[in-house]
Structures are given as structure tokens and as C-alpha cells.
Design a protein around this motif. Structure first.
Motif, PDB file in Angstrom:
ATOM      1  N   GLY A 141       0.816  -1.212   0.000  1.00 12.01           N
ATOM      2  CA  GLY A 141       0.000   0.000   0.000  1.00 12.01           C
ATOM      3  C   GLY A 141       0.846   1.256   0.000  1.00 12.01           C
ATOM      4  N   LEU A 142       1.941   1.251   0.780  1.00 11.27           N
ATOM      5  CA  LEU A 142       2.832   2.417   0.806  1.00 11.27           C
ATOM      6  C   LEU A 142       3.491   2.642  -0.551  1.00 11.27           C
ATOM      7  CD1 LEU A 142       4.711   2.360   4.247  1.00 11.27           C
ATOM      8  CD2 LEU A 142       3.011   4.002   3.437  1.00 11.27           C
ATOM      9  N   PHE A 143       3.868   1.548  -1.210  1.00 14.92           N
ATOM     10  CA  PHE A 143       4.495   1.690  -2.527  1.00 14.92           C
ATOM     11  C   PHE A 143       3.497   2.276  -3.538  1.00 14.92           C
ATOM     12  CE2 PHE A 143       5.595  -0.042  -6.734  1.00 14.92           C
ATOM     13  CZ  PHE A 143       6.853   0.521  -6.881  1.00 14.92           C
ATOM     14  N   ASN A 195     -20.332   7.702   1.268  1.00  8.61           N
ATOM     15  CA  ASN A 195     -19.493   6.540   0.952  1.00  8.61           C
ATOM     16  C   ASN A 195     -18.830   6.685  -0.412  1.00  8.61           C
ATOM     17  OD1 ASN A 195     -20.080   5.254   3.367  1.00  8.61           O
ATOM     18  ND2 ASN A 195     -21.857   4.190   2.532  1.00  8.61           N
ATOM     19  N   GLN A 196     -19.577   7.186  -1.376  1.00  9.73           N
ATOM     20  CA  GLN A 196     -19.037   7.384  -2.728  1.00  9.73           C
ATOM     21  C   GLN A 196     -17.930   8.436  -2.714  1.00  9.73           C
ATOM     22  OE1 GLN A 196     -22.158   7.171  -1.905  1.00  9.73           O
ATOM     23  NE2 GLN A 196     -23.270   5.807  -3.286  1.00  9.73           N
ATOM     24  N   LEU A 197     -18.128   9.506  -1.942  1.00  7.29           N
ATOM     25  CA  LEU A 197     -17.105  10.552  -1.852  1.00  7.29           C
ATOM     26  C   LEU A 197     -15.844  10.018  -1.168  1.00  7.29           C
ATOM     27  CD1 LEU A 197     -19.110  13.778  -0.906  1.00  7.29           C
ATOM     28  CD2 LEU A 197     -17.762  13.399  -2.969  1.00  7.29           C
ATOM     29  N   ALA A 198     -16.028   9.272  -0.082  1.00  7.06           N
ATOM     30  CA  ALA A 198     -14.870   8.720   0.636  1.00  7.06           C
ATOM     31  C   ALA A 198     -14.085   7.772  -0.254  1.00  7.06           C
ATOM     32  CB  ALA A 198     -15.330   8.009   1.897  1.00  7.06           C
ATOM     33  N   ASN A 199     -14.781   7.027  -1.119  1.00 11.87           N
ATOM     34  CA  ASN A 199     -14.100   6.076  -2.016  1.00 11.87           C
ATOM     35  C   ASN A 199     -13.261   6.773  -3.077  1.00 11.87           C
ATOM     36  OD1 ASN A 199     -14.844   3.606  -0.901  1.00 11.87           O
ATOM     37  ND2 ASN A 199     -16.833   3.622  -1.925  1.00 11.87           N
ATOM     38  N   LEU A 200     -13.507   8.054  -3.308  1.00  5.28           N
ATOM     39  CA  LEU A 200     -12.696   8.798  -4.270  1.00  5.28           C
ATOM     40  C   LEU A 200     -11.327   9.146  -3.703  1.00  5.28           C
ATOM     41  CD1 LEU A 200     -15.340  11.294  -5.742  1.00  5.28           C
ATOM     42  CD2 LEU A 200     -14.355   9.287  -6.870  1.00  5.28           C
ATOM     43  N   GLY A 201     -11.201   9.145  -2.377  1.00  6.04           N
ATOM     44  CA  GLY A 201      -9.942   9.493  -1.735  1.00  6.04           C
ATOM     45  C   GLY A 201      -8.984   8.314  -1.669  1.00  6.04           C
ATOM     46  N   ALA A 203      -7.051   7.488   0.906  1.00  6.99           N
ATOM     47  CA  ALA A 203      -6.986   6.866   2.232  1.00  6.99           C
ATOM     48  C   ALA A 203      -7.820   5.599   2.310  1.00  6.99           C
ATOM     49  CB  ALA A 203      -7.438   7.867   3.301  1.00  6.99           C
ATOM     50  N   GLU A 204      -9.003   5.624   1.739  1.00  4.44           N
ATOM     51  CA  GLU A 204      -9.898   4.464   1.793  1.00  4.44           C
ATOM     52  C   GLU A 204      -9.249   3.242   1.158  1.00  4.44           C
ATOM     53  OE1 GLU A 204     -13.662   2.807   2.888  1.00  4.44           O
ATOM     54  OE2 GLU A 204     -12.804   4.796   3.303  1.00  4.44           O
ATOM     55  N   HIS A 205      -8.597   3.427   0.030  1.00  6.12           N
ATOM     56  CA  HIS A 205      -7.990   2.310  -0.697  1.00  6.12           C
ATOM     57  C   HIS A 205      -6.668   1.887  -0.057  1.00  6.12           C
ATOM     58  CE1 HIS A 205     -10.955   2.675  -3.949  1.00  6.12           C
ATOM     59  NE2 HIS A 205     -10.869   3.974  -3.711  1.00  6.12           N
ATOM     60  N   TYR A 206      -5.916   2.860   0.457  1.00  6.95           N
ATOM     61  CA  TYR A 206      -4.673   2.527   1.160  1.00  6.95           C
ATOM     62  C   TYR A 206      -4.960   1.703   2.407  1.00  6.95           C
ATOM     63  CZ  TYR A 206      -0.692   3.201   4.274  1.00  6.95           C
ATOM     64  OH  TYR A 206       0.332   2.992   5.154  1.00  6.95           O
ATOM     65  N   GLN A 207      -5.952   2.116   3.178  1.00  8.80           N
ATOM     66  CA  GLN A 207      -6.301   1.386   4.395  1.00  8.80           C
ATOM     67  C   GLN A 207      -6.844   0.000   4.081  1.00  8.80           C
ATOM     68  OE1 GLN A 207      -8.969   4.144   6.283  1.00  8.80           O
ATOM     69  NE2 GLN A 207      -7.332   5.610   6.705  1.00  8.80           N
ATOM     70  N   SER A 208      -7.534  -0.134   2.960  1.00  8.42           N
ATOM     71  CA  SER A 208      -8.042  -1.441   2.549  1.00  8.42           C
ATOM     72  C   SER A 208      -6.898  -2.409   2.271  1.00  8.42           C
ATOM     73  CB  SER A 208      -8.928  -1.289   1.309  1.00  8.42           C
ATOM     74  OG  SER A 208      -9.346  -2.552   0.826  1.00  8.42           O
ATOM     75  N   ILE A 209      -5.877  -1.954   1.550  1.00  9.21           N
ATOM     76  CA  ILE A 209      -4.722  -2.807   1.251  1.00  9.21           C
ATOM     77  C   ILE A 209      -3.931  -3.090   2.527  1.00  9.21           C
ATOM     78  CG2 ILE A 209      -2.528  -2.900  -0.006  1.00  9.21           C
ATOM     79  CD1 ILE A 209      -3.811  -1.298  -2.221  1.00  9.21           C
ATOM     80  N   ASP A 218      -8.688  -1.893  -5.593  1.00 11.61           N
ATOM     81  CA  ASP A 218      -7.772  -0.901  -5.031  1.00 11.61           C
ATOM     82  C   ASP A 218      -6.574  -0.682  -5.955  1.00 11.61           C
ATOM     83  OD1 ASP A 218      -9.318  -0.597  -2.686  1.00 11.61           O
ATOM     84  OD2 ASP A 218      -8.429  -2.415  -1.861  1.00 11.61           O
ATOM     85  N   VAL A 219      -6.061  -1.770  -6.525  1.00 13.53           N
ATOM     86  CA  VAL A 219      -4.924  -1.649  -7.450  1.00 13.53           C
ATOM     87  C   VAL A 219      -5.334  -0.855  -8.686  1.00 13.53           C
ATOM     88  CG1 VAL A 219      -3.287  -2.921  -8.888  1.00 13.53           C
ATOM     89  CG2 VAL A 219      -3.900  -3.812  -6.630  1.00 13.53           C
ATOM     90  N   VAL A 220      -6.513  -1.146  -9.215  1.00 15.62           N
ATOM     91  CA  VAL A 220      -7.024  -0.414 -10.385  1.00 15.62           C
ATOM     92  C   VAL A 220      -7.182   1.061 -10.049  1.00 15.62           C
ATOM     93  CG1 VAL A 220      -9.032  -0.111 -11.884  1.00 15.62           C
ATOM     94  CG2 VAL A 220      -8.124  -2.399 -11.469  1.00 15.62           C
ATOM     95  N   TYR A 221      -7.628   1.359  -8.840  1.00 12.45           N
ATOM     96  CA  TYR A 221      -7.785   2.754  -8.423  1.00 12.45           C
ATOM     97  C   TYR A 221      -6.446   3.491  -8.493  1.00 12.45           C
ATOM     98  CZ  TYR A 221      -8.236   6.807  -5.364  1.00 12.45           C
ATOM     99  OH  TYR A 221      -8.191   8.080  -4.847  1.00 12.45           O
ATOM    100  N   PHE A 222      -5.402   2.888  -7.918  1.00  7.61           N
ATOM    101  CA  PHE A 222      -4.090   3.548  -7.897  1.00  7.61           C
ATOM    102  C   PHE A 222      -3.524   3.697  -9.310  1.00  7.61           C
ATOM    103  CE2 PHE A 222      -4.025   2.359  -3.352  1.00  7.61           C
ATOM    104  CZ  PHE A 222      -3.588   3.566  -2.825  1.00  7.61           C
ATOM    105  N   VAL A 223      -3.685   2.669 -10.137  1.00  9.53           N
ATOM    106  CA  VAL A 223      -3.197   2.751 -11.517  1.00  9.53           C
ATOM    107  C   VAL A 223      -3.937   3.854 -12.266  1.00  9.53           C
ATOM    108  CG1 VAL A 223      -3.052   1.530 -13.718  1.00  9.53           C
ATOM    109  CG2 VAL A 223      -2.452   0.341 -11.598  1.00  9.53           C
ATOM    110  N   SER A 224      -5.256   3.930 -12.067  1.00 10.27           N
ATOM    111  CA  SER A 224      -6.057   4.967 -12.727  1.00 10.27           C
ATOM    112  C   SER A 224      -5.674   6.357 -12.237  1.00 10.27           C
ATOM    113  CB  SER A 224      -7.547   4.714 -12.475  1.00 10.27           C
ATOM    114  OG  SER A 224      -7.936   3.448 -12.932  1.00 10.27           O
TER     115      SER A 224
END
Length: 242
Positions: A141-143, A195-201, A203-209, A218-224
Motif C-alpha cells: 500500500g505504501l508503494f 461513501n461514494q465521496l470517501a471512495n474517491l480518496g 486513504a480508503e484504498h490505502y487502508q483497505s490494502i 484498489d490496485v485499479v484505483y491507484f493505476v487509474s
């Protein structure tokens, strides 16, 4: 592209600023992890690194902004981008080379923190009592987080000659991308779509990983996210008559 990557990387490694920046980052990590009472693992009393992985994203905002602020700003200030643009490279290749060079430096800064894993494993009762899956997920997640912040920093550096302005804009954008959407989602006016707004940030995806579950969403989010700022940077440098 490889030549530009090497030039960028070695120019960083030959600069005292890079070592000072990485040194300050590691010093801050060490102080927060071991000495400051509010964040010290010794005060916490449990053999886990959740506090460390919660703090590093905020330190990353400053570290990565300091690393990336010179990427295009220095080229514009010194007028060397014209020479770079005459090479048989596309704008996307130039952006990619600078991005990868900065990302390698972020990885260099992150690697020494692996010693904390060994230290915590030795301090645990019994020894080696460590949630390895969560730690591996947190480092992944940090990477990915570092990749996202690096893309923001490259973009911030592309539209100004002033490295300080690039640094400030990058820190602000990183902070907003990480925790801004979560804060906005708590405003009463956005009730129902929080929930939709938080998912745009981020932090939500980093904490999930960081929980140790590598979800493809989550990976697709970071790549996008990285692709979005690559595109914005391409628009900025492609629209300028350097």
C-alpha cells in the motif's frame, strides 16, 4: 528513455538535497516510531506497526513533494527542457522517465524502514509474533501510495519554474487526495453520498490494502490515479512552447 531515467536518478543521487530529504524522513520515522510518547511502539505495548503505517502517508506528502519539485521546474528555470525535447522521445516517455527516477528514490527511502519489522518481531512475546500478512499488505500500500503522490508531484512541477511553489502545490494536492474527500464526505450537505465521496480518496484504498487483502479494485484505483496525473502533466507540457 533509459538515458533520461539515468540522468534524473544520478542527478538526484549526486545532490546533497536528496540525502538530506531522505535523512529527515527516516529521522522523523524513527522518532515517531520509538520516542514520541503519543506514537511510540514502546508506549503502545503491542507488537504491531499500525501506528507507523498510519503516520508514513503524511510524511510521504513532504518527502515526495521535495523529491519531485525539481523534475520540470528546474528544467524550465534553466532552459534545459528544450534540449531534452529535441531528443527522439515523446512527452509521455519523458514524463515516465522522470516519474520512475523519483519513484526509485521513494523506494530507497522506504527500504531502511524494513528494520522496524525485525525489531518488532524481536520485541514480541513470543519472538516473531507478527502479523506478516498485514505488514506485507501495508508496504504494498505504501508503494502504491508513493506512486500516486509521485504522479501528483510531477504534475505540480510541470507548470511552474519555482520549486517552492511546486513543493507547496504538491503537498496540498497530496493532502487533499489522501484525506480531503473523506473530510468532505462528513459534511451534512453530502449526506447520502458520503461513501461514494470517501471512495474517491486515496486513504480508503490505502487502508483497505493495509489490512492485508490485496483487492484488484484498489490496485485499479491507484493505476487509474497515476494515469490521470500522467495525462494532466502531458497536457501541461504539451501545451507550452518551452
Amino acid at each position: 528513455m533509459l538515458a533520461v531515467f539515468k540522468r534524473e536518478l544520478f542527478s538526484f543521487l549526486n545532490s546533497l538535497m536528496a540525502y538530506i530529504t531522505i535523512g529527515i524522513f527516516l529521522l522523523a520515522c524513527g522518532l515517531m516510531f520509538w520516542f514520541f510518547p503519543d506514537t511510540s511502539i514502546l508506549e503502545y505495548g503491542y507488537a504491531e506497526m499500525d501506528g507507523f503505517f498510519g503516520l508514513v502517508p503524511y510524511l510521504f506528502m513532504f518527502l515526495i513533494s521535495a523529491i519531485t519539485m525539481r523534475s520540470f521546474a528546474e528544467e524550465r528555470k534553466e532552459g534545459t527542457y528544450v534540449l531534452l525535447a529535441t531528443r527522439p522521445l515523446t512527452n509521455l516517455q519523458i514524463i515516465s522517465a522522470k516519474y520512475l527516477a523519483c519513484l526509485v528514490l521513494v523506494l530507497f527511502a522506504l527500504l531502511p524502514t524494513l528494520i522496524y519489522c525485525y525489531s518488532i518481531a524481536q520485541l514480541g512475546l513470543p519472538k516473531g509474533n507478527l502479523d506478516t500478512g498485514a505488514i506485507i499488505g501495508s508496504y504494498i500500500g505504501l508503494f502504491l501510495l508513493g506512486g500516486a503522490f509521485t504522479a501528483i508531484g510531477i504534475f505540480a512541477s510541470s507548470f511552474t519554474k519555482n520549486q517552492i511553489i511546486a513543493f507547496a502545490v504538491s503537498v496540498f494536492l497530496c493532502f487533499f487526495a489522501y484525506s480531503g474527500f473523506d473530510s468532505v464526505s462528513k459534511i451534512s450537505a453530502f449526506r447520502g453520498i458520503e461513501n461514494q465521496l470517501a471512495n474517491l480518496g486515496i486513504a480508503e484504498h490505502y487502508q483497505s490494502i493495509s489490512r492485508g487483502v490485496l483487492d484488484t479494485r484498489d490496485v485499479v484505483y491507484f493505476v487509474s490515479f497515476v494515469a490521470l496525473f500522467f495525462g494532466l502533466t502531458h497536457v501541461v507540457i504539451g501545451g507550452r512552447k518551452w
